[in-house]
Scaffold this motif. Sequence first.
Motif, PDB file in Angstrom:
ATOM      1  N   UNK A  19       0.112 -11.331  -8.195  1.00 39.93           N
ATOM      2  CA  UNK A  19       0.493 -10.255  -8.159  1.00 39.93           C
ATOM      3  C   UNK A  19      -0.703  -8.935  -8.121  1.00 39.93           C
ATOM      4  N   UNK A  20      -1.862  -9.369  -7.983  1.00 40.94           N
ATOM      5  CA  UNK A  20      -3.105  -8.679  -8.365  1.00 40.94           C
ATOM      6  C   UNK A  20      -4.158  -9.054  -7.448  1.00 40.94           C
ATOM      7  N   UNK A  21      -5.091  -8.074  -7.157  1.00 44.86           N
ATOM      8  CA  UNK A  21      -6.218  -8.202  -6.550  1.00 44.86           C
ATOM      9  C   UNK A  21      -7.484  -7.364  -7.137  1.00 44.86           C
ATOM     10  N   UNK A  22      -8.426  -7.877  -7.198  1.00 47.45           N
ATOM     11  CA  UNK A  22      -9.644  -6.984  -7.403  1.00 47.45           C
ATOM     12  C   UNK A  22     -10.598  -7.230  -6.464  1.00 47.45           C
ATOM     13  N   UNK A  64       3.832  -3.874  -8.118  1.00 47.58           N
ATOM     14  CA  UNK A  64       4.922  -3.711  -9.198  1.00 47.58           C
ATOM     15  C   UNK A  64       6.254  -3.764  -8.623  1.00 47.58           C
ATOM     16  N   UNK A  65       6.153  -3.680  -7.405  1.00 43.34           N
ATOM     17  CA  UNK A  65       7.668  -3.878  -6.808  1.00 43.34           C
ATOM     18  C   UNK A  65       7.516  -4.610  -5.315  1.00 43.34           C
ATOM     19  N   UNK A 110       6.432  -2.691  -0.522  1.00 44.65           N
ATOM     20  CA  UNK A 110       5.928  -2.900  -1.716  1.00 44.65           C
ATOM     21  C   UNK A 110       5.252  -1.691  -2.443  1.00 44.65           C
ATOM     22  N   UNK A 111       5.179  -1.533  -3.611  1.00 48.59           N
ATOM     23  CA  UNK A 111       4.383  -0.459  -4.433  1.00 48.59           C
ATOM     24  C   UNK A 111       3.377  -1.095  -5.138  1.00 48.59           C
ATOM     25  N   UNK A 112       2.071  -0.498  -4.959  1.00 53.95           N
ATOM     26  CA  UNK A 112       1.119  -0.935  -6.026  1.00 53.95           C
ATOM     27  C   UNK A 112       0.550  -0.119  -6.860  1.00 53.95           C
ATOM     28  N   UNK A 113       0.053  -0.392  -8.077  1.00 54.37           N
ATOM     29  CA  UNK A 113      -0.518   0.495  -9.059  1.00 54.37           C
ATOM     30  C   UNK A 113      -1.874   0.111  -8.863  1.00 54.37           C
ATOM     31  N   UNK A 124       0.418   3.406  -4.452  1.00 49.37           N
ATOM     32  CA  UNK A 124       0.458   3.055  -2.976  1.00 49.37           C
ATOM     33  C   UNK A 124       1.692   2.594  -2.564  1.00 49.37           C
ATOM     34  N   UNK A 125       2.593   3.066  -1.654  1.00 48.48           N
ATOM     35  CA  UNK A 125       3.502   2.593  -0.904  1.00 48.48           C
ATOM     36  C   UNK A 125       3.199   1.894   0.382  1.00 48.48           C
ATOM     37  N   UNK A 126       3.497   0.612   0.304  1.00 51.10           N
ATOM     38  CA  UNK A 126       2.919   0.084   1.668  1.00 51.10           C
ATOM     39  C   UNK A 126       4.206  -0.895   2.462  1.00 51.10           C
ATOM     40  N   UNK A 127       3.988  -1.325   3.612  1.00 52.36           N
ATOM     41  CA  UNK A 127       5.054  -1.876   4.337  1.00 52.36           C
ATOM     42  C   UNK A 127       4.271  -2.918   5.393  1.00 52.36           C
ATOM     43  N   UNK A 128       4.823  -4.266   5.035  1.00 54.28           N
ATOM     44  CA  UNK A 128       4.170  -5.281   5.916  1.00 54.28           C
ATOM     45  C   UNK A 128       5.467  -5.840   6.704  1.00 54.28           C
TER      46      UNK A 128
END
Length: 155
Positions: free
Chosen positions: A28-31, A108-109, A116-119, A133-137
């Motif tokens: 669920x996470x990237x750095x 986060x969703x 998807x939504x990312x914090x 950020x709201x994204x779409x793939x």
Amino acid sequence: MSLFPMAELVPHSGDMVLLDEVVRYDVDEVETRVKVKAGGLFNQADGSLPAWLGVELMAQSIAAFAGCHAREADKPVALGFLLGTRKFECNVEAFPLGAELHIKALRSLQDDNGMAVFECHLNGPGIHATARLNVFQPPDATQFLQESCEATQHV
């Protein structure tokens, strides 16, 4: 050293690949990391990057997240879209030349349709920026783009 070459993770080319490396990722996470270098497409006269570019760094981090998962599954990197951002806040006007920036994006969703939504958090020396950020793939980006073009032509 990056887990995968950045150019193989994001559907960008040449100077549009702004990140240097993926430091780590999980389910669920990237750095990611980037050092502000002179001579880029978005550098200001003093070599700094405008703070608004933080949104693109966050979006490319999310693209790298998706790219890592695609590579791990032995699938091609797919095209995704930044739909929008909410609550972008940054405590500086620019990221200075030579600054090392670390970007974290936490999913986060996500729904079954590719939304998807990312914090996101961007940190560096004396620098802190956040955004959602709201994204779409889409499952098939080529078909999605074709349908979008056809819909636009009929308006």
